[in-house]
Design an enzyme around this catalytic site. Structure first.
Site, PDB file in Angstrom:
ATOM      1  CE  LYS A   1      -4.123  -1.798   2.378  1.00 61.32           C
ATOM      2  NZ  LYS A   1      -4.944  -1.701   3.621  1.00 61.32           N
TER       3      LYS A   1
ATOM      4  CB  ALA B   1      -1.891   1.652   8.533  1.00 62.78           C
ATOM      5  CG  ASP B   2      -3.422  -4.412   5.825  1.00 66.41           C
ATOM      6  OD1 ASP B   2      -4.388  -4.016   5.145  1.00 66.41           O
ATOM      7  OD2 ASP B   2      -3.292  -5.604   6.179  1.00 66.41           O
ATOM      8  CB  THR B   3      -5.827  -3.426  10.852  1.00 64.14           C
ATOM      9  OG1 THR B   3      -5.259  -2.154  11.159  1.00 64.14           O
ATOM     10  CG2 THR B   3      -6.232  -4.113  12.154  1.00 64.14           C
TER      11      THR B   3
END
Length: 205
Positions: free
Chosen positions: A63, A84-86
């Protein structure tokens, strides 16, 4: 690097926007449009047998790099890009976002009465430099009755959220214990984010 007072946020998440505003960071949202001619689409499909920590960092990196590429394609002024990634993991298995309410109910039943982990990777890129941090938080859920699950789904909060819940909303009442970063569970761990901002010359909040 010269001090920069402006960054791009490569995310559509309203929670991440709110958290950056909370600490006074000036940013501009950079949307990654799925345009095949621009080749900036990020495929979030897990690889077979992929470790959850490896997965969330791989997607976060993708990303961030897609955001940086987008700056060049649109000829926008260059500033650091934050992404960010969760993901939620239970027993080493990646639990993604629900497809619909039936899927969301299935996920919530899995999480009911258990401990699970919320992993959020955050990355910043400028030019050839990319830095990343990983936040890992353990959440203990109350045992959820079918009625509670049904009432929660009626709120609409489960949509588009890893693990089918948002801790900042009604599902906060499901959490018996949290060990780690509350803002990481929301989608942007602020301590780690500030670490990255400082590395790229942004004055720390």
């Amino acid at each position: 690097m010269d001090t920069r007072h402006h960054i791009y946020l490569a995310s559509q998440s309203p929670r991440r926007r709110e958290l950056l505003k909370q600490i006074g960071v000036h940013y501009e949202v950079l949307l990654l449009r799925n345009d095949p001619r621009r080749d900036v689409h990020v495929d979030e499909t897990p690889h077979d047998g992929e470790d959850p920590e490896d997965y969330v960092q791989r997607i976060c990196r993708a990303k961030a790099l897609a955001g940086w590429k987008t700056l060049g394609l649109r000829e926008l002024p260059l500033s650091p890009v934050l992404a960010a990634d969760t993901t939620v993991t239970l027993g080493g298995h990646i639990i993604g976002k629900p497809d619909d309410n039936l899927h969301a109910a299935e996920i919530l039943r899995m999480l009911s009465g258990t401990q699970h982990q919320v992993l959020t990777a955050v990355a910043m890129v400028f030019g050839e430099r990319l830095e990343m941090r990983l936040s890992a938080t353990t959440i203990t859920f109350d045992t959820l009755s079918e009625e509670r699950i049904h009432r929660y789904l009626l709120t609409g909060e489960a949509h588009d959220k890893a693990g089918a819940y948002g801790i900042q909303g009604h599902a906060g009442a499901f959490v018996k214990h949290i060990d780690g970063s509350y803002t990481g569970v929301m989608g942007l761990p602020l301590y780690e984010t500030v670490e990255l901002l400082k590395l790229f010359g942004y004055p720390a909040p």
